[in-house]
Design a protein around this motif. Sequence first.
Motif, mmCIF file in Angstrom:
data_model
loop_
_atom_site.group_PDB
_atom_site.id
_atom_site.type_symbol
_atom_site.label_atom_id
_atom_site.label_comp_id
_atom_site.label_asym_id
_atom_site.label_seq_id
_atom_site.Cartn_x
_atom_site.Cartn_y
_atom_site.Cartn_z
ATOM 1 N N ALA A 1 10.068 15.002 34.911
ATOM 2 C CA ALA A 1 11.428 14.888 35.464
ATOM 3 C C ALA A 1 12.340 14.183 34.468
ATOM 4 C CB ALA A 1 11.383 14.127 36.780
ATOM 5 N N ASP A 2 11.830 13.143 33.831
ATOM 6 C CA ASP A 2 12.649 12.380 32.894
ATOM 7 C C ASP A 2 13.011 13.216 31.667
ATOM 8 O OD1 ASP A 2 13.948 10.131 31.816
ATOM 9 O OD2 ASP A 2 12.202 9.740 30.562
ATOM 10 N N GLU A 3 12.038 13.956 31.144
ATOM 11 C CA GLU A 3 12.308 14.771 29.947
ATOM 12 C C GLU A 3 13.387 15.817 30.238
ATOM 13 O OE1 GLU A 3 7.829 14.406 27.981
ATOM 14 O OE2 GLU A 3 8.275 16.054 29.352
ATOM 15 N N GLY B 1 2.233 17.282 35.808
ATOM 16 C CA GLY B 1 2.461 15.876 35.460
ATOM 17 C C GLY B 1 1.294 14.966 35.812
ATOM 18 N N GLY B 2 0.324 15.464 36.574
ATOM 19 C CA GLY B 2 -0.869 14.671 36.903
ATOM 20 C C GLY B 2 -0.641 13.595 37.956
ATOM 21 N N HIS B 3 0.378 13.749 38.828
ATOM 22 C CA HIS B 3 0.697 12.694 39.796
ATOM 23 C C HIS B 3 0.210 12.995 41.212
ATOM 24 C CE1 HIS B 3 2.978 10.953 36.608
ATOM 25 N NE2 HIS B 3 3.515 10.025 37.372
ATOM 26 N N SER B 4 -0.631 13.994 41.377
ATOM 27 C CA SER B 4 -1.118 14.310 42.725
ATOM 28 C C SER B 4 -1.784 13.092 43.365
ATOM 29 C CB SER B 4 -2.126 15.455 42.641
ATOM 30 O OG SER B 4 -2.892 15.514 43.830
ATOM 31 N N GLY B 5 -1.304 12.703 44.545
ATOM 32 C CA GLY B 5 -1.894 11.581 45.263
ATOM 33 C C GLY B 5 -3.232 11.953 45.883
ATOM 34 N N ALA B 6 -3.532 13.251 45.942
ATOM 35 C CA ALA B 6 -4.793 13.722 46.509
ATOM 36 C C ALA B 6 -5.842 13.936 45.427
ATOM 37 C CB ALA B 6 -4.548 15.023 47.269
ATOM 38 N N GLY B 7 -5.487 13.687 44.185
ATOM 39 C CA GLY B 7 -6.435 13.897 43.087
ATOM 40 C C GLY B 7 -6.657 15.365 42.771
ATOM 41 N N HIS B 8 -5.694 16.213 43.118
ATOM 42 C CA HIS B 8 -5.901 17.650 42.954
ATOM 43 C C HIS B 8 -5.777 18.144 41.517
ATOM 44 C CE1 HIS B 8 -4.997 18.449 47.467
ATOM 45 N NE2 HIS B 8 -6.273 18.227 47.238
ATOM 46 N N SER B 9 -5.313 17.281 40.612
ATOM 47 C CA SER B 9 -5.184 17.774 39.239
ATOM 48 C C SER B 9 -6.350 17.342 38.351
ATOM 49 C CB SER B 9 -3.839 17.360 38.644
ATOM 50 O OG SER B 9 -3.519 16.047 38.983
ATOM 51 N N THR B 10 -7.472 17.013 38.993
ATOM 52 C CA THR B 10 -8.694 16.791 38.246
ATOM 53 C C THR B 10 -9.865 17.270 39.108
ATOM 54 O OG1 THR B 10 -10.038 15.201 37.040
ATOM 55 C CG2 THR B 10 -8.946 14.390 39.020
ATOM 56 N N THR B 11 -11.033 17.446 38.488
ATOM 57 C CA THR B 11 -12.160 18.045 39.203
ATOM 58 C C THR B 11 -13.477 17.555 38.599
ATOM 59 O OG1 THR B 11 -13.385 20.142 39.400
ATOM 60 C CG2 THR B 11 -11.691 20.084 37.737
ATOM 61 N N ASP B 12 -14.488 17.465 39.444
ATOM 62 C CA ASP B 12 -15.833 17.142 38.947
ATOM 63 C C ASP B 12 -16.552 18.442 38.630
ATOM 64 O OD1 ASP B 12 -16.716 14.592 38.477
ATOM 65 O OD2 ASP B 12 -16.852 14.108 40.608
ATOM 66 N N SER C 1 8.226 10.064 35.337
ATOM 67 C CA SER C 1 6.998 10.635 34.772
ATOM 68 C C SER C 1 6.380 11.730 35.635
ATOM 69 C CB SER C 1 5.962 9.522 34.559
ATOM 70 O OG SER C 1 5.666 8.925 35.812
ATOM 71 N N VAL C 2 6.905 11.959 36.834
ATOM 72 C CA VAL C 2 6.362 13.022 37.686
ATOM 73 C C VAL C 2 6.650 14.374 37.035
ATOM 74 C CG1 VAL C 2 6.563 14.155 39.942
ATOM 75 C CG2 VAL C 2 6.524 11.669 39.805
ATOM 76 N N GLY C 3 5.683 15.298 37.129
ATOM 77 C CA GLY C 3 5.858 16.620 36.533
ATOM 78 C C GLY C 3 6.820 17.472 37.350
ATOM 79 N N ILE C 4 7.652 18.254 36.645
ATOM 80 C CA ILE C 4 8.562 19.134 37.398
ATOM 81 C C ILE C 4 7.759 20.246 38.090
ATOM 82 C CG2 ILE C 4 10.528 18.631 35.883
ATOM 83 C CD1 ILE C 4 10.171 21.525 34.752
ATOM 84 N N GLY C 5 6.532 20.520 37.600
ATOM 85 C CA GLY C 5 5.725 21.590 38.187
ATOM 86 C C GLY C 5 5.341 21.279 39.624
ATOM 87 N N GLY C 6 4.535 20.248 39.804
ATOM 88 C CA GLY C 6 4.061 19.906 41.150
ATOM 89 C C GLY C 6 5.200 19.519 42.056
ATOM 90 N N LEU C 7 6.142 18.739 41.551
ATOM 91 C CA LEU C 7 7.237 18.256 42.389
ATOM 92 C C LEU C 7 8.055 19.423 42.936
ATOM 93 C CD1 LEU C 7 9.374 15.238 42.322
ATOM 94 C CD2 LEU C 7 10.616 17.362 42.006
ATOM 95 N N THR C 8 8.404 20.373 42.059
ATOM 96 C CA THR C 8 9.253 21.479 42.508
ATOM 97 C C THR C 8 8.517 22.345 43.529
ATOM 98 O OG1 THR C 8 10.341 21.510 40.363
ATOM 99 C CG2 THR C 8 10.601 23.471 41.734
ATOM 100 N N LEU C 9 7.259 22.648 43.256
ATOM 101 C CA LEU C 9 6.552 23.589 44.134
ATOM 102 C C LEU C 9 6.367 23.030 45.548
ATOM 103 C CD1 LEU C 9 3.925 24.965 41.585
ATOM 104 C CD2 LEU C 9 6.089 25.983 42.292
ATOM 105 N N GLY C 10 6.402 21.705 45.690
ATOM 106 C CA GLY C 10 6.284 21.116 47.025
ATOM 107 C C GLY C 10 7.626 20.927 47.725
ATOM 108 N N GLY C 11 8.723 21.026 47.011
ATOM 109 C CA GLY C 11 10.057 20.848 47.617
ATOM 110 C C GLY C 11 10.969 20.025 46.721
ATOM 111 N N GLY C 12 10.620 18.732 46.559
ATOM 112 C CA GLY C 12 11.398 17.870 45.666
ATOM 113 C C GLY C 12 12.495 17.117 46.393
#
Length: 462
Positions: free
Chosen positions: A116-118, A75-86, A137-148
């Motif tokens: 989550a909404d979809e 979902g691209g909502h990582s607060g650490a910026g982990h879903s993008t890279t230089d 709008s949070v992705g079920i992928g990242g959210l679930t893998l961390g706990g939720g």
Amino acid sequence: MTIDAKRLSIGELAAQVSGRVIAPGDAEYDDARTVMYGGFDRRPAVIVRAADARDVAAVIALARQTGLELAVRSGGHSGAGHSTTDGGIVLDLRDLKSLEIDIAARTAWAETGLTADEFTSAVNRHGMATGFGDTGSVGIGGLTLGGGVGFLVRKHGLTIDSLLAADIVTADGRLLRVDASTHPDLFWAIRGGGGNFGVVTRLQFRLHPVDRVVGGMLLLPATAETVAGFVAEAELAPQDLTTIANVMNCPPMPFVPPELHGSLVIMALVCYAGDVDAGQRALAPFRSLATPIADLVQEVSYPEIFPPEDPDYHPTAVSRTMFVDSIDEGAARAIVDRLEASDASLRVAQIRVLGGAMARVPADATAFAHRSSRIMVNIAAFYDGPEDRTIKDAWVAGLVGDLHQEDHGAYVNFLADEGADQVRAAYPGRTWDRLAAVKRRYDPTNLFRLNQNVPPAAADPA
Ligand SMILES: Cc1cc2nc3c(=O)[nH]c(=O)nc-3n(C[C@H](O)[C@H](O)[C@H](O)COP(=O)(O)OP(=O)(O)OC[C@H]3O[C@@H](n4cnc5c(N)ncnc54)[C@H](O)[C@@H]3O)c2cc1C
């Protein structure tokens, strides 16, 4: 492994995968590299929008061969910026949106590009729900893998407590089905251990009969007394009720009198998943803490619980996550005083009283081990530019210091880029050693390292 970007041939890659391959210079590149939070203006060498698990395996192979950093995005909502890279590879799963609902079995297989909404809107057509977080709008992928941790946490537990199985592509390119009896070590690890172990393409969830709920926003004036009172009532409340209390400066919402814009409020989002009359009774003590500024709590269908969102909203924020045992009037006063003293355009102490179904799962049953933590607090402030960031960071740290008690844990999904000690705090006791051992088994070279990283154990105890 050395980084050799020259070995990355976009043409060869495009020929290997069915999904879209987006490179610098492409018209959609800027959109495709944007993540939810601002402040991560990174330029990946390539972005692959995977169309299926084979694409996922091809991208993992490419990352292995080139040594380029791999960012995995649902979902691209990582607060650490982990879903993008230089300069690295973004594996974007947002086109993976299939959903297979088995109403008779009360289960659903969901691809990890769903938000989550979809997911929630689709299963609600059958009067069912699985609990995710507070934002659609949070992705079920990242959210679930961390706990939720969401609106059903006290009634039905964490998201992972409803996870039955998953399909995951590991660092060696294998597609594995994991559940309680097949690769149980990996199934344990992905329930809280984040993106450390592979790329999850599908998740199978248990569905719960949750259709209409009593929920929405209750806006109260924030004082030390109302904040402490709110927390006390939330702890006493039946487990059908979950509350998320945002103590914050009031945004200029149209239903709030202008003279109260900017004043300190408790913006509570509540959800009672049960009988409607019982829900209204459960909410009465909260409504009587003070005259509500606004009371939008009513019977709604469960997906309506997600607040509306603006897809072009990309705030820059600093935040810290923590658990506390209690919020008495002293702690509540510290929150109110610190919020009053800040000039951040938005500053918030978000308080989630836990317990209920979440706490009934043994701490070692999943890689999320904070089962006995009583209250989760997330402190955040928006900032404007690098100098202001330092100031707001200090403000957040100050309030964290005021509130610190015995529980030194951290919730991995709310960690920013805070260093190894905080990742360690997310995985207390034996959890860390077990995760490191599973990591060594499935990702010995730490290919999946752009995350809240658990490095592989030095030697496999097995
Ligand atoms: C506005 C907002 C509200 C939130 N509210 C809540 C809440 O109420 N409750 C809660 O628990 N959390 C909440 N979160 C935190 C959220 O759960 C995490 O930020 C989560 O990581 C976001 O998932 P994502 O898929 O959207 O993010 P992404 O940025 O796409 O992914 C985050 C990381 O997860 C890993 N990852 C993601 N997908 C996969 C995959 N398919 N396979 C392997 N690894 C993967 C990767 O390491 C990736 O870097 C919130 C975040 C935001 C920004």
